[in-house]
Design an enzyme around this catalytic site. Sequence first.
Site, mmCIF file in Angstrom:
data_model
loop_
_atom_site.group_PDB
_atom_site.id
_atom_site.type_symbol
_atom_site.label_atom_id
_atom_site.label_comp_id
_atom_site.label_asym_id
_atom_site.label_seq_id
_atom_site.Cartn_x
_atom_site.Cartn_y
_atom_site.Cartn_z
ATOM 1 N N GLU A 33 0.821 -1.207 0.000
ATOM 2 C CA GLU A 33 0.000 0.000 0.000
ATOM 3 C C GLU A 33 0.857 1.260 0.000
ATOM 4 O O GLU A 33 0.555 2.226 -0.696
ATOM 5 C CB GLU A 33 -0.944 0.003 1.211
ATOM 6 C CG GLU A 33 -1.986 -1.102 1.191
ATOM 7 C CD GLU A 33 -2.959 -1.001 0.024
ATOM 8 O OE1 GLU A 33 -3.015 0.062 -0.630
ATOM 9 O OE2 GLU A 33 -3.670 -1.983 -0.234
ATOM 10 N N TYR A 116 -6.240 6.109 4.474
ATOM 11 C CA TYR A 116 -6.398 5.043 3.492
ATOM 12 C C TYR A 116 -5.569 3.810 3.869
ATOM 13 O O TYR A 116 -6.080 2.684 3.916
ATOM 14 C CB TYR A 116 -6.010 5.506 2.084
ATOM 15 C CG TYR A 116 -5.853 4.329 1.161
ATOM 16 C CD1 TYR A 116 -6.967 3.662 0.675
ATOM 17 C CD2 TYR A 116 -4.587 3.817 0.858
ATOM 18 C CE1 TYR A 116 -6.833 2.530 -0.112
ATOM 19 C CE2 TYR A 116 -4.450 2.690 0.069
ATOM 20 C CZ TYR A 116 -5.577 2.051 -0.411
ATOM 21 O OH TYR A 116 -5.443 0.918 -1.166
ATOM 22 N N ASP A 134 -9.656 4.891 -1.803
ATOM 23 C CA ASP A 134 -8.588 5.503 -2.592
ATOM 24 C C ASP A 134 -9.229 6.267 -3.740
ATOM 25 O O ASP A 134 -10.463 6.400 -3.824
ATOM 26 C CB ASP A 134 -7.600 4.444 -3.082
ATOM 27 C CG ASP A 134 -8.185 3.526 -4.141
ATOM 28 O OD1 ASP A 134 -9.436 3.531 -4.340
ATOM 29 O OD2 ASP A 134 -7.412 2.810 -4.788
ATOM 30 N N CYS A 194 -18.024 1.720 -19.772
ATOM 31 C CA CYS A 194 -19.335 1.538 -19.149
ATOM 32 C C CYS A 194 -20.053 0.290 -19.663
ATOM 33 O O CYS A 194 -20.869 -0.298 -18.947
ATOM 34 C CB CYS A 194 -20.193 2.776 -19.378
ATOM 35 S SG CYS A 194 -19.482 4.280 -18.652
ATOM 36 N N CYS A 197 -19.359 -2.589 -17.332
ATOM 37 C CA CYS A 197 -19.397 -2.294 -15.895
ATOM 38 C C CYS A 197 -20.597 -2.971 -15.233
ATOM 39 O O CYS A 197 -21.729 -2.847 -15.708
ATOM 40 C CB CYS A 197 -19.482 -0.784 -15.672
ATOM 41 S SG CYS A 197 -19.507 -0.324 -13.922
#
Length: 288
Positions: A33, A116, A134, A194, A197
């Site tokens: 991370e 985060y 994030d 999209c 998605c």
Amino acid sequence: MSVSSVLAWFDRNERPLAWREPDTGAWGILLSEVMSQQTPVARVEPVWREWMARWPDPAAFAQASPAEVLRAWGKLGYPRRVLRLLECAQQIVELHDGHVPDDVDQLLALPGIGDYTARAVACFAYGQNVPVVDTNVRRVHRRAVEGCYLAGAASKSELAAVAAWLPQDGRGPRFSAALMELGALVCTAGNPECGVCPLRSRCAWVAAGSPPPSAEELAKKKVQKFIGTDRQVRGKIMDVLRGADTAVPQSAIDVVWPDAAQRSRALYSLLEDGLAEQDERGYFHLPR
């Protein structure tokens, strides 16, 4: 939101990242991370593997010198992160007997660990159902729920908004990972796909006709330049220091950049940040 459809998409599209391997512990998650902040995953993965082989736990890493870790950091960028990570490992050894804590507040108390990263470790290493927010998750939320582009800085209110999305049936941590992956692979900033998605039928942005960003949103979407900036000059100076076995004279730094004033400013900032030191002769080297 259909949790099941997002998880089904993730089952089919999850990238086989090194730190997603089943035997990765909390230290490996924390390291991934920190390395992945503002750095593409493709650049992080080989360095992460090298580091885990060299420093498999906080105790091993805590014994390294600043010069060692800065050299190992290479060109990942933002090298101040690695000095904070070294402080973090040292505190984990001193305060937590070498074990990365599982409590968000204890994680937040460690050097260099923000909202985060603390929640990412708690979620992905320890299976806690906490919101992990994030830029990718923020972008998905902004489009799917608010119907607009991501613009502006992160806010604390987004933690609560994303927390409300999380399923309470044990699937929360995997769902958090799925949202991040969705933002990274499909709901991208420039050209969202999209058509593939899993949130398309419920997306407020799609329902609104996929409107372009407003002038105000565009003004907030500042692209961070690199070429010609002090950050680029700092990187060039750090390359010199990392590649040298001994302290180098000013002349070795002067050749990396033609603008003397900018070069001097960049060098001074490295000294201020503890990323470089100057000896009694006036030579420069990595911190020891």
